[in-house]
Design an enzyme around this catalytic site. Structure first.
Site, mmCIF file in Angstrom:
data_model
loop_
_atom_site.group_PDB
_atom_site.id
_atom_site.type_symbol
_atom_site.label_atom_id
_atom_site.label_comp_id
_atom_site.label_asym_id
_atom_site.label_seq_id
_atom_site.Cartn_x
_atom_site.Cartn_y
_atom_site.Cartn_z
ATOM 1 N N ARG A 358 25.854 -49.712 0.525
ATOM 2 C CA ARG A 358 24.394 -49.616 -0.252
ATOM 3 C C ARG A 358 23.246 -49.294 0.718
ATOM 4 O O ARG A 358 23.529 -49.591 1.984
ATOM 5 C CB ARG A 358 24.069 -50.955 -0.960
ATOM 6 C CG ARG A 358 22.780 -50.837 -1.857
ATOM 7 C CD ARG A 358 22.447 -52.250 -2.350
ATOM 8 N NE ARG A 358 21.254 -52.246 -3.104
ATOM 9 C CZ ARG A 358 20.577 -53.148 -3.828
ATOM 10 N NH1 ARG A 358 20.879 -54.477 -3.365
ATOM 11 N NH2 ARG A 358 19.397 -52.785 -4.278
ATOM 12 N N HIS A 359 22.089 -48.721 0.465
ATOM 13 C CA HIS A 359 21.136 -48.427 1.253
ATOM 14 C C HIS A 359 20.688 -49.712 1.738
ATOM 15 O O HIS A 359 20.842 -50.719 1.300
ATOM 16 C CB HIS A 359 19.955 -47.555 0.417
ATOM 17 C CG HIS A 359 19.518 -48.061 -0.798
ATOM 18 N ND1 HIS A 359 18.526 -49.169 -0.608
ATOM 19 C CD2 HIS A 359 19.988 -48.091 -2.055
ATOM 20 C CE1 HIS A 359 18.411 -49.884 -1.936
ATOM 21 N NE2 HIS A 359 19.355 -48.841 -2.877
ATOM 22 N N HIS A 543 24.175 -46.590 -3.783
ATOM 23 C CA HIS A 543 23.320 -47.889 -4.350
ATOM 24 C C HIS A 543 24.150 -49.070 -4.675
ATOM 25 O O HIS A 543 25.529 -48.893 -4.185
ATOM 26 C CB HIS A 543 22.809 -47.160 -5.760
ATOM 27 C CG HIS A 543 21.941 -45.912 -5.541
ATOM 28 N ND1 HIS A 543 20.780 -46.104 -5.117
ATOM 29 C CD2 HIS A 543 22.401 -44.746 -5.280
ATOM 30 C CE1 HIS A 543 20.210 -44.806 -5.302
ATOM 31 N NE2 HIS A 543 21.363 -44.010 -5.295
#
Length: 616
Positions: A358-359, A543
């Protein structure tokens, strides 16, 4: 009570808590409750339990423990069963059977008043002594398999003796402890796997056939107890210490066990759950990323056991001394572990790896939707309203309004991403290719991770629209206007401008159905894997939803229900990651530990020195 004397002299607790312990020591019911909760080990253990539960709102509630009698294997057979479980977890993941150590159920759970628990111990001793000479030296086990269950059934001859022993215990318990015990009436069995995915059945069956049920074994009748209030709760174990920041939060010590009712989490915000501490009985909020899933039986207490020794001229031995709380399985003997590890390494040679990430922390999750209004002057110039705002914002053709739906990383998000890149470099992870969602926060994360790996000159980021978030969760009514490849290269981002995406940006639709999102993810991951023919790790930056949506098709698992999916995604923090490796034989994939540890940190609320320090 003989235990009252030594307990009153014990000085473990701090002053105020010690006063409570002294107060409780005069209450016989509470002492009996503490003794029952700790398995009647020692007076000191009971006093420690009372000290820890001095703020437990349910301490004085007359709720007895639930008890059950199990027949458990020990020795070589148990070692083989534990080896089987380790291998099944490695190949197929955990299933319901592994919540409790290997056993044959002899009774249903039943209640016993705290003041009568010692009667249960005597009932176990009497029943054991009565059957010690007739208990079968060898219990014949036959393998049985179905689409939801795999286990050993006990043959009729030994089963009849074992059931008679269970009935004798029930009779003695009724007489000595006034308990209504229901001996098991079902076919006696030892469960190996239960409630697993149907496509794992063949693998589980093959592994089960490698167990020789005729291996030597000492069978032990064990009396366990559990807290009847939390039977259907999930059990979490704290892996980090947490000091409460607010009065309604729960103190966590490393190793604490927490009861969590998933049906009562409406008050909890993202990343937090409401739980009850097994150690203290207190209830409060806790950060879920400080915990991991634990076994149901980790909160159980072992009270007494009776060991049936195979006929060899020795008399059966009754273990009447208190035992410790039920523990995780012991590690394999070194020679077995080495051999097992060598065989496993030959089978699991990795051709490819997939690291899904995930970012980093996005700025609007820290400062809210109005973050743009906070960092622009009336003249349109950008300034840092807080040091967690990035030093600058990149130029984009659609102006600053585009950042509202495509926000950047915060300063902490940038720092987090660099830590991950440096961690991957330290572990010598060979990244062969990197893919990113078109969202700016994901591209920034990918770029900074590459810089931490010192690969920004060698490896280019392939922007794949198919990796974008489930659009139903985005607040826009049209697809966001993402930064173009030209704009990204102008700010020196390592973008692969020759890459042809598998899922065109124009195909992204606002508020897409969950089924369409699942299909998009499945198609995208398949095409990415097929196109990467070289060995090494494929890094995918997406995400929170990416960790589940892109790995389940790879592992051959069906998609989750949309509600379960939404609940799972809420638990995934910034830079949360998972790792899958390809097994060469059969070209299948399995999920294993990521090559680097996760990042865990506490919240840091906005601080106004005037409001705090000058407040009269």
């Amino acid at each position: 009570m003989q235990v009252l004397g030594p307990v009153l002299q014990w000085t473990y607790a701090p002053h105020k808590s010690y006063e409570k312990v002294q107060e409780y020591s005069l209450n016989l019911d509470l002492w009996l409750k503490a003794l029952a909760a700790t398995g009647h080990k020692t007076a000191e253990d009971a006093a420690k339990w009372l000290h820890c539960h001095c703020n437990d709102p349910s301490l004085e509630d007359p709720i007895p423990q639930e008890y059950a009698l199990y027949l458990c294997p020990t020795g070589p057979l148990n070692d083989k069963l534990m080896e089987f479980w380790e291998e099944t977890k490695h190949q197929c993941g955990k299933n319901k059977a592994q919540d409790i150590s290997p056993h044959i159920t002899l009774s249903e759970f039943f209640t016993c008043e705290d003041q009568k628990v010692e009667g249960l111990y005597e009932a176990l001793k009497r029943a054991g002594d009565k059957f010690s000479n007739v208990f079968p030296s060898i219990i014949s086990l036959s393998l049985h398999s179905s689409s939801t269950y795999i286990g050993f059934f006990v043959s009729d001859g030994p089963a009849n003796v074992i059931k008679s022993f269970a009935t004798a215990f029930a009779t003695e318990a009724a007489a000595l402890a006034d308990c209504s015990v229901k001996p098991s009436t079902k076919q006696l069995h030892l469960t190996l796997a239960n409630k697993f995915y149907p496509h794992h059945q063949k693998t589980l069956e093959q592994l089960a056939k490698s167990i020789n049920p005729k291996q030597s074994c000492h069978w032990t009748a064990v009396l366990y107890s559990r807290d009847m209030r939390f039977v259907h709760y999930q059990i979490l174990r704290a892996v980090f210490q947490y000091k409460p920041q607010n009065i309604d939060e729960l103190m966590l010590n490393c190793g604490d066990l927490i009861y969590v009712d998933r049906a009562q989490q409406t008050e909890a915000c993202n990343g937090w759950v409401i739980g009850i501490s097994h150690r203290t009985g207190c209830r409060g909020f806790l950060p879920e990323n400080y915990t991991e899933k634990a076994n149901e039986s980790d909160t159980w207490v072992k009270h007494r056991e009776y060991i049936f020794t195979p006929a060899s001229g020795q008399q059966p031995r009754n273990q009447s001394e208190p035992s410790t709380k039920l523990k995780c399985p012991s590690p394999l003997p070194r020679n077995v572990a080495k051999m097992f590890g060598f065989q496993l390494s030959k089978k699991t040679a990795v051709q490819k790896g997939l690291l899904v990430m995930r970012h980093g922390e996005r700025i609007d999750h820290v400062f809210g939707k109005s973050w743009l209004q906070q960092c622009f002057c009336p003249d349109g110039n950008y300034y840092r309203a807080d040091l967690n705002f990035p030093a600058s914002l990149p130029s984009r053709k659609d102006g600053i309004k585009s950042f509202e739906y495509d926000p950047p990383l915060s300063s902490c998000g940038i720092f987090q991403s660099r830590l991950i890149g440096e961690g991957l470099l330290e572990k010598k992870v060979q990244v062969s290719s990197i893919y990113s969602s078109p969202a700016l926060r994901c591209i920034q994360t990918a770029q900074i991770v590459l810089e931490g790996l010192h690969l920004e000159q060698e490896t280019k980021i392939r922007i794949e629209p198919g990796l974008f978030e489930w659009t139903k969760w985005e607040s826009f009514t049209v697809v966001p206007s993402f930064m173009t490849q030209k704009e990204l290269t102008e700010i020196n981002y390592s973008i692969d401008t020759t890459y042809k995406c598998n899922f065109p940006l124009s195909a992204l639709m606002p508020s897409e159905a969950y089924e369409d999102y699942v299909k998009r993810c499945s198609s995208s991951i398949k095409q990415i894997i097929d196109s990467c023919t070289t060995e090494g790790t494929i890094l995918m930056v997406g995400h929170g939803s990416s960790l589940d949506a892109f790995t389940r098709p790879l592992l051959g698992l069906p998609s989750r229900d949309s509600k379960d999916f939404a609940q799972l995604v809420r638990k995934i923090p910034s830079l949360g990651m998972c790792f899958c490796e390809e097994i060469q034989e059969g070209k299948t994939w399995q999920m294993i530990n990521p090559p680097v540890k996760m990042i865990t940190h506490g919240s840091n609320a906005a601080f106004n020195w005037k409001n705090v320090l000058l407040d009269n």
